[in-house]
Design a protein around this motif. Structure first.
Motif, PDB file in Angstrom:
ATOM      1  N   LEU A   1      41.946   7.681  53.374  1.00  0.00           N
ATOM      2  CA  LEU A   1      42.649   8.975  53.606  1.00  0.00           C
ATOM      3  C   LEU A   1      44.204   8.898  53.738  1.00  0.00           C
ATOM      4  O   LEU A   1      44.687  10.002  54.224  1.00  0.00           O
ATOM      5  CB  LEU A   1      42.215   9.230  55.311  1.00  0.00           C
ATOM      6  CG  LEU A   1      40.808   9.807  55.523  1.00  0.00           C
ATOM      7  CD1 LEU A   1      40.454   9.764  57.148  1.00  0.00           C
ATOM      8  CD2 LEU A   1      40.434  10.878  54.802  1.00  0.00           C
ATOM      9  N   ASN A   2      44.531   8.058  52.935  1.00  0.00           N
ATOM     10  CA  ASN A   2      46.039   7.871  52.476  1.00  0.00           C
ATOM     11  C   ASN A   2      46.862   7.608  53.449  1.00  0.00           C
ATOM     12  O   ASN A   2      47.766   7.906  53.736  1.00  0.00           O
ATOM     13  CB  ASN A   2      46.227   9.161  51.983  1.00  0.00           C
ATOM     14  CG  ASN A   2      47.512   8.925  50.998  1.00  0.00           C
ATOM     15  OD1 ASN A   2      47.971   7.717  50.281  1.00  0.00           O
ATOM     16  ND2 ASN A   2      48.341   9.920  50.840  1.00  0.00           N
TER      17      ASN A   2
ATOM     18  N   ALA B   1      43.746  -6.498  53.630  1.00  0.00           N
ATOM     19  CA  ALA B   1      44.922  -5.766  53.250  1.00  0.00           C
ATOM     20  C   ALA B   1      45.155  -5.812  51.665  1.00  0.00           C
ATOM     21  O   ALA B   1      45.567  -4.376  51.048  1.00  0.00           O
ATOM     22  CB  ALA B   1      46.219  -6.575  53.877  1.00  0.00           C
ATOM     23  N   GLN B   2      45.027  -6.706  50.939  1.00  0.00           N
ATOM     24  CA  GLN B   2      45.353  -6.778  49.494  1.00  0.00           C
ATOM     25  C   GLN B   2      44.245  -5.773  48.883  1.00  0.00           C
ATOM     26  O   GLN B   2      44.589  -5.016  47.844  1.00  0.00           O
ATOM     27  CB  GLN B   2      45.057  -8.061  48.973  1.00  0.00           C
ATOM     28  CG  GLN B   2      46.415  -9.132  49.337  1.00  0.00           C
ATOM     29  CD  GLN B   2      46.021 -10.638  49.041  1.00  0.00           C
ATOM     30  OE1 GLN B   2      45.009 -10.663  48.343  1.00  0.00           O
ATOM     31  NE2 GLN B   2      46.904 -11.634  49.472  1.00  0.00           N
TER      32      GLN B   2
ATOM     33  N   SER C   1      45.497  -2.257  47.122  1.00  0.00           N
ATOM     34  CA  SER C   1      45.144  -2.292  45.672  1.00  0.00           C
ATOM     35  C   SER C   1      44.290  -1.109  45.228  1.00  0.00           C
ATOM     36  O   SER C   1      44.652  -0.245  44.330  1.00  0.00           O
ATOM     37  CB  SER C   1      44.439  -3.289  45.149  1.00  0.00           C
ATOM     38  OG  SER C   1      44.147  -3.301  43.763  1.00  0.00           O
ATOM     39  N   LYS C   2      43.384  -0.665  46.169  1.00  0.00           N
ATOM     40  CA  LYS C   2      42.404   0.262  45.717  1.00  0.00           C
ATOM     41  C   LYS C   2      42.938   1.700  45.999  1.00  0.00           C
ATOM     42  O   LYS C   2      42.693   2.614  45.310  1.00  0.00           O
ATOM     43  CB  LYS C   2      41.066   0.141  46.674  1.00  0.00           C
ATOM     44  CG  LYS C   2      39.879   1.125  46.419  1.00  0.00           C
ATOM     45  CD  LYS C   2      38.671   0.719  47.098  1.00  0.00           C
ATOM     46  CE  LYS C   2      37.504   1.806  46.887  1.00  0.00           C
ATOM     47  NZ  LYS C   2      36.329   1.242  47.489  1.00  0.00           N
ATOM     48  N   TYR C   3      43.619   1.898  47.220  1.00  0.00           N
ATOM     49  CA  TYR C   3      44.044   2.956  47.604  1.00  0.00           C
ATOM     50  C   TYR C   3      45.723   3.344  47.557  1.00  0.00           C
ATOM     51  O   TYR C   3      46.234   4.456  47.937  1.00  0.00           O
ATOM     52  CB  TYR C   3      43.672   3.388  49.295  1.00  0.00           C
ATOM     53  CG  TYR C   3      42.197   3.485  49.301  1.00  0.00           C
ATOM     54  CD1 TYR C   3      41.462   4.496  48.664  1.00  0.00           C
ATOM     55  CD2 TYR C   3      41.589   2.312  50.041  1.00  0.00           C
ATOM     56  CE1 TYR C   3      40.062   4.446  48.749  1.00  0.00           C
ATOM     57  CE2 TYR C   3      40.226   2.212  49.882  1.00  0.00           C
ATOM     58  CZ  TYR C   3      39.376   3.436  49.503  1.00  0.00           C
ATOM     59  OH  TYR C   3      38.032   3.503  49.831  1.00  0.00           O
ATOM     60  N   GLN C   4      46.227   2.356  46.989  1.00  0.00           N
ATOM     61  CA  GLN C   4      47.837   2.486  46.997  1.00  0.00           C
ATOM     62  C   GLN C   4      48.310   2.714  48.172  1.00  0.00           C
ATOM     63  O   GLN C   4      49.433   3.795  48.431  1.00  0.00           O
ATOM     64  CB  GLN C   4      48.489   3.245  46.070  1.00  0.00           C
ATOM     65  CG  GLN C   4      48.203   2.931  44.511  1.00  0.00           C
ATOM     66  CD  GLN C   4      46.646   3.094  44.038  1.00  0.00           C
ATOM     67  OE1 GLN C   4      45.998   4.043  44.321  1.00  0.00           O
ATOM     68  NE2 GLN C   4      46.103   1.997  43.797  1.00  0.00           N
ATOM     69  N   VAL C   5      47.931   2.354  49.431  1.00  0.00           N
ATOM     70  CA  VAL C   5      48.715   2.302  50.736  1.00  0.00           C
ATOM     71  C   VAL C   5      49.326   1.151  51.285  1.00  0.00           C
ATOM     72  O   VAL C   5      49.037  -0.066  50.440  1.00  0.00           O
ATOM     73  CB  VAL C   5      47.647   2.848  51.792  1.00  0.00           C
ATOM     74  CG1 VAL C   5      46.810   4.124  51.596  1.00  0.00           C
ATOM     75  CG2 VAL C   5      46.641   1.684  52.029  1.00  0.00           C
ATOM     76  N   LYS C   6      50.209   1.180  52.014  1.00  0.00           N
ATOM     77  CA  LYS C   6      50.907   0.079  52.500  1.00  0.00           C
ATOM     78  C   LYS C   6      50.164  -0.615  53.535  1.00  0.00           C
ATOM     79  O   LYS C   6      49.771   0.043  54.420  1.00  0.00           O
ATOM     80  CB  LYS C   6      52.518   0.413  53.125  1.00  0.00           C
ATOM     81  CG  LYS C   6      53.208   1.060  52.019  1.00  0.00           C
ATOM     82  CD  LYS C   6      54.567   1.493  52.534  1.00  0.00           C
ATOM     83  CE  LYS C   6      55.700   1.939  51.579  1.00  0.00           C
ATOM     84  NZ  LYS C   6      56.903   2.453  52.300  1.00  0.00           N
ATOM     85  N   THR C   7      50.177  -2.081  53.429  1.00  0.00           N
ATOM     86  CA  THR C   7      49.329  -2.643  54.490  1.00  0.00           C
ATOM     87  C   THR C   7      50.188  -3.862  55.084  1.00  0.00           C
ATOM     88  O   THR C   7      50.687  -4.764  54.168  1.00  0.00           O
ATOM     89  CB  THR C   7      48.219  -3.209  54.075  1.00  0.00           C
ATOM     90  OG1 THR C   7      48.238  -4.073  52.770  1.00  0.00           O
ATOM     91  CG2 THR C   7      47.080  -2.010  53.541  1.00  0.00           C
TER      92      THR C   7
END
Length: 259
Positions: free
Chosen positions: A24-25, A42-43, A47-53
């Motif tokens: 959900l971004n 986290a990785q 990578s999959k959703y381009q969110v910061k983790t």
């Protein structure tokens, strides 16, 4: 983009919250003891959703663990829009036969650090006039459970604490939700030392953690105070006992949970 902090994020319901929120971004702060699992998750999600983790490796059974997490979040200049107090565990057996140290660690994890994190992040949400807190309780919080006495008591605390905060915060812009799952597929049963043949551990009656998460987030959008996930069966389990004499109820539950 909003940011969610999820405790107990390395497996079970916590991991499912992380995956769903990433889809959900939503940026994520993932908290658990398992560094390898957290970093791998986290990785993958980044990578999959381009969110910061962000990953915070912390044993939440340690005293002042919540303060340590809060301080690290503040030092990194992060804003937590959604706090998910998911970390917790149970223990099966007669109270006097189980390690007291494990019971006290359960109280620290299921209750104390939940209150600590809520007390640290909630005022900041109130100042901004927005935010949300999801506290994971259980259907076990609706009645005493012999052979899981401390666990059920901690979940009753979480339920009552969360509902009270929901009422206090209705006009602040901050939503508080108590989520009460029934039996759910996770590592809960193994850590609680349930017998392999215990009826309640059958996979046929368990909900998927992904289902619990979707129902919880839907209830959060509706600004509900509490949700019992898992369908009509769990609704009956939490509501029927209200009309049953207490002694009869606890005696019946004792027979059901006895080895």
């Amino acid at each position: 983009m909003s940011t969610a902090l999820v405790t107990g994020a390395s497996s079970g319901i916590g991991e499912s919250f992380a995956r769903e929120l990433a889809s959900l971004n939503t940026d994520l702060i993932l908290v658990a003891r398992s560094q390898d699992k957290l970093e791998q998750l986290a990785q993958e999600l980044s990578s999959k959703y381009q969110v910061k983790t962000e990953v915070i490796v912390k044993d939440l059974t340690e005293p002042a663990a919540g303060q340590a997490i809060f301080d690290q979040v503040q030092a990194q200049g992060l804003t937590v829009d959604l706090l998910i107090n998911n970390a917790g565990f149970g223990d099966y057996g007669t109270f006097c036969d189980r390690p007291l140290s494990k019971q006290l660690a359960m109280i620290q994890l299921n209750m104390t650090v939940l209150v600590e994190l809520t007390g640290l992040f909630l005022p900041l949400m109130q100042q901004r006039g927005s935010g949300g807190i999801i506290n994971i309780s259980s259907i076990a919080g609706f009645q005493p459970l012999p052979y899981m006495s401390v666990y059920a008591a901690t979940k009753a605390f979480v339920l009552n604490f969360s509902e009270a905060l929901w009422a206090e915060n209705k006009d602040t812009g901050v939503n508080i939700l108590a989520v009460c799952p029934g039996p759910t597929e996770s590592g809960f049963w193994q850590r609680a030392d349930f017998p392999d043949n215990f009826p309640g551990t059958s996979s046929s009656i368990m909900s998927e953690s992904e289902t619990v998460v979707k129902e919880a987030l839907k209830a959060m959008k509706k600004k509900e105070s509490t949700i019992v996930t898992g369908g009509i069966a769990n609704q009956l389990l939490v509501n029927v006992p209200r009309f049953v004499p207490r002694d009869f109820l606890v005696s019946a539950v004792e027979k059901q949970f006895k080895k």
